[in-house]
Design a protein around this motif. Structure first.
Motif, PDB file in Angstrom:
ATOM      1  N   GLY A 128       0.833  -1.192   0.000  1.00 23.62           N
ATOM      2  CA  GLY A 128       0.000   0.000   0.000  1.00 23.62           C
ATOM      3  C   GLY A 128       0.868   1.242   0.000  1.00 23.62           C
ATOM      4  N   TRP A 129       0.333   2.355  -0.502  1.00 24.35           N
ATOM      5  CA  TRP A 129       1.049   3.621  -0.474  1.00 24.35           C
ATOM      6  C   TRP A 129       0.056   4.736  -0.168  1.00 24.35           C
ATOM      7  N   GLY A 130       0.560   5.980  -0.032  1.00 22.85           N
ATOM      8  CA  GLY A 130      -0.309   7.028   0.474  1.00 22.85           C
ATOM      9  C   GLY A 130      -0.647   6.810   1.935  1.00 22.85           C
ATOM     10  N   LEU A 131       0.321   6.231   2.678  1.00 27.23           N
ATOM     11  CA  LEU A 131       0.158   5.911   4.098  1.00 27.23           C
ATOM     12  C   LEU A 131       1.119   6.788   4.890  1.00 27.23           C
ATOM     13  N   ARG A 132       0.611   7.800   5.591  1.00 28.16           N
ATOM     14  CA  ARG A 132       1.468   8.817   6.178  1.00 28.16           C
ATOM     15  C   ARG A 132       2.501   8.248   7.139  1.00 28.16           C
ATOM     16  N   ASN A 133       2.066   7.432   8.095  1.00 23.17           N
ATOM     17  CA  ASN A 133       3.002   6.881   9.082  1.00 23.17           C
ATOM     18  C   ASN A 133       2.351   5.692   9.761  1.00 23.17           C
ATOM     19  N   VAL A 168      -7.589  -3.929  -2.844  1.00 22.20           N
ATOM     20  CA  VAL A 168      -6.854  -2.923  -2.084  1.00 22.20           C
ATOM     21  C   VAL A 168      -5.340  -3.096  -2.148  1.00 22.20           C
ATOM     22  N   THR A 169      -4.845  -4.300  -2.350  1.00 20.05           N
ATOM     23  CA  THR A 169      -3.401  -4.528  -2.314  1.00 20.05           C
ATOM     24  C   THR A 169      -2.687  -3.673  -3.357  1.00 20.05           C
ATOM     25  N   GLY A 170      -1.699  -2.910  -2.878  1.00 20.92           N
ATOM     26  CA  GLY A 170      -0.959  -2.020  -3.766  1.00 20.92           C
ATOM     27  C   GLY A 170      -1.649  -0.706  -4.035  1.00 20.92           C
ATOM     28  N   GLY A 171      -2.796  -0.480  -3.388  1.00 16.76           N
ATOM     29  CA  GLY A 171      -3.570   0.730  -3.644  1.00 16.76           C
ATOM     30  C   GLY A 171      -3.109   1.928  -2.841  1.00 16.76           C
ATOM     31  N   ASN A 172      -3.684   3.079  -3.172  1.00 23.48           N
ATOM     32  CA  ASN A 172      -3.343   4.347  -2.522  1.00 23.48           C
ATOM     33  C   ASN A 172      -4.405   4.689  -1.489  1.00 23.48           C
ATOM     34  N   TYR A 173      -3.939   5.036  -0.286  1.00 28.71           N
ATOM     35  CA  TYR A 173      -4.834   5.304   0.840  1.00 28.71           C
ATOM     36  C   TYR A 173      -5.030   6.799   1.102  1.00 28.71           C
ATOM     37  N   GLY A 174      -4.529   7.664   0.217  1.00 30.73           N
ATOM     38  CA  GLY A 174      -4.945   9.050   0.243  1.00 30.73           C
ATOM     39  C   GLY A 174      -3.906  10.100   0.533  1.00 30.73           C
ATOM     40  N   TYR A 175      -2.977   9.821   1.466  1.00 32.15           N
ATOM     41  CA  TYR A 175      -1.987  10.817   1.852  1.00 32.15           C
ATOM     42  C   TYR A 175      -1.117  11.211   0.645  1.00 32.15           C
ATOM     43  N   PRO A 176      -0.818  12.493   0.441  1.00 24.63           N
ATOM     44  CA  PRO A 176      -1.006  13.637   1.329  1.00 24.63           C
ATOM     45  C   PRO A 176      -2.202  14.534   1.001  1.00 24.63           C
ATOM     46  N   SER A 177      -3.147  14.054   0.203  1.00 22.40           N
ATOM     47  CA  SER A 177      -4.246  14.917  -0.239  1.00 22.40           C
ATOM     48  C   SER A 177      -5.585  14.567   0.382  1.00 22.40           C
ATOM     49  N   CYS A 178      -5.777  13.300   0.737  1.00 26.92           N
ATOM     50  CA  CYS A 178      -7.078  12.815   1.204  1.00 26.92           C
ATOM     51  C   CYS A 178      -6.948  12.186   2.583  1.00 26.92           C
ATOM     52  N   PHE A 179      -7.929  12.481   3.449  1.00 22.65           N
ATOM     53  CA  PHE A 179      -7.891  11.986   4.823  1.00 22.65           C
ATOM     54  C   PHE A 179      -9.279  11.558   5.264  1.00 22.65           C
ATOM     55  N   ALA A 180      -9.333  10.816   6.366  1.00 21.37           N
ATOM     56  CA  ALA A 180     -10.600  10.322   6.896  1.00 21.37           C
ATOM     57  C   ALA A 180     -11.237  11.349   7.819  1.00 21.37           C
ATOM     58  N   ALA A 181     -12.498  11.629   7.605  1.00 21.97           N
ATOM     59  CA  ALA A 181     -13.224  12.565   8.459  1.00 21.97           C
ATOM     60  C   ALA A 181     -13.509  11.925   9.813  1.00 21.97           C
ATOM     61  N   TRP A 182     -13.415  12.753  10.864  1.00 26.83           N
ATOM     62  CA  TRP A 182     -13.844  12.302  12.194  1.00 26.83           C
ATOM     63  C   TRP A 182     -15.054  13.122  12.620  1.00 26.83           C
ATOM     64  N   ASN A 183     -14.871  14.391  12.976  1.00 26.20           N
ATOM     65  CA  ASN A 183     -15.991  15.245  13.346  1.00 26.20           C
ATOM     66  C   ASN A 183     -16.410  16.056  12.122  1.00 26.20           C
ATOM     67  N   ASP A 216     -11.295   7.268  -5.706  1.00 26.97           N
ATOM     68  CA  ASP A 216      -9.989   6.843  -6.195  1.00 26.97           C
ATOM     69  C   ASP A 216      -8.978   6.557  -5.093  1.00 26.97           C
ATOM     70  N   ARG A 217      -9.364   6.754  -3.851  1.00 26.16           N
ATOM     71  CA  ARG A 217      -8.486   6.473  -2.724  1.00 26.16           C
ATOM     72  C   ARG A 217      -9.204   5.542  -1.749  1.00 26.16           C
ATOM     73  N   ILE A 218      -8.439   4.711  -1.054  1.00 26.15           N
ATOM     74  CA  ILE A 218      -9.017   3.672  -0.210  1.00 26.15           C
ATOM     75  C   ILE A 218      -9.301   4.228   1.177  1.00 26.15           C
ATOM     76  N   ALA A 219     -10.541   4.115   1.615  1.00 24.12           N
ATOM     77  CA  ALA A 219     -10.933   4.585   2.941  1.00 24.12           C
ATOM     78  C   ALA A 219     -10.504   3.577   4.003  1.00 24.12           C
ATOM     79  N   PRO A 220     -10.301   4.037   5.239  1.00 25.45           N
ATOM     80  CA  PRO A 220      -9.917   3.113   6.309  1.00 25.45           C
ATOM     81  C   PRO A 220     -11.020   2.116   6.622  1.00 25.45           C
ATOM     82  N   ARG A 221     -10.625   0.954   7.137  1.00 27.20           N
ATOM     83  CA  ARG A 221     -11.598  -0.030   7.599  1.00 27.20           C
ATOM     84  C   ARG A 221     -12.265   0.456   8.884  1.00 27.20           C
TER      85      ARG A 221
END
Length: 212
Positions: free
Chosen positions: A73-78, A130-145, A178-183
């Motif tokens: 996976g890539w687009g994974l900040r840390n 999902v394998t090898g897919g992009n999870y959003g960073y540095p442009s897309c993030f998961a909403a909380w509030n 186009d980006r993978i949301a968290p589980r």
């Protein structure tokens, strides 16, 4: 051996996981160089990735991290914590998300974005979307509030959304489609550090460091 792991700055820790289901594969998680790291948009840099390397393939020269290995996976900040489901062999990671983001000219740093638990498929060759897919960073993030996110039409907790000013290239539709949301999405700034499964894979524990 794996070489070329990047600069001595930013998120310098490297998480290693030796697969129990595919014992020849060593997973390496590498974080970003900074809070928002523009080079992450280039997949060839190897930054903000989880990759797997075949350590049974002994050669005279080391693997080059950015060039070699299987991209998980890539687009994974840390993604400090990486784990393998002991029953199915599915790979999961927990990600420390960004600080001090802006959206439509407003700073929304108190309760957004959410921290993430991400699923990455399997190492045994089983196909997934999902394998090898992009999870959003540095442009897309998961909403909380969601109520604290400007221009939040259609967003809900766990949705991927675009930071900054939306444009034709990067916007909420792009992040969602186009980006993978968290589980699973956690509270903002909880700083998850590790994930451990129980022996039969029916539950997992995530340790939270807490940064804010």
């Amino acid at each position: 051996m794996v070489e070329g792991m990047g600069d001595d700055e930013g998120h310098t820790t490297r998480t290693l996981l030796l697969s129990a289901k595919v014992p020849s594969l060593l997973l390496v998680s590498r974080g970003s160089v900074g809070n928002i790291d523009p080079q992450t948009v280039d997949i060839t840099t190897g930054v903000s990735t989880i990759k797997a390397f075949n350590i049974s393939n002994v050669t005279d020269s080391a693997y080059q991290h950015a060039r070699d290995g299987l991209l998980i996976g890539w687009g994974l900040r840390n993604s400090v914590g990486v784990a393998e489901d002991p029953v199915t062999g599915a790979i999961y990671s927990v990600e420390n998300s960004v600080d001090n983001i802006q959206r439509s000219g407003q700073t929304i740093n108190q309760n957004n974005p959410g921290e993430e638990l991400n699923w990455h498929g399997w190492l045994n060759g089983t196909q997934s979307n999902v394998t090898g897919g992009n999870y959003g960073y540095p442009s897309c993030f998961a909403a909380w509030n969601v109520t604290e996110i400007p221009d939040n039409a259609g967003l809900q907790t766990g949705s991927n959304f675009a930071i900054g000013n939306q444009n034709e290239t990067v916007n909420d539709d792009f992040c969602r489609e186009d980006r993978i949301a968290p589980r699973i999405t956690f509270d903002a700034h909880m700083a998850p550090l590790d994930i451990k499964f129980n022996t039969n894979g029916t539950g997992a524990w995530v340790t939270m460091h807490g940064s804010w």
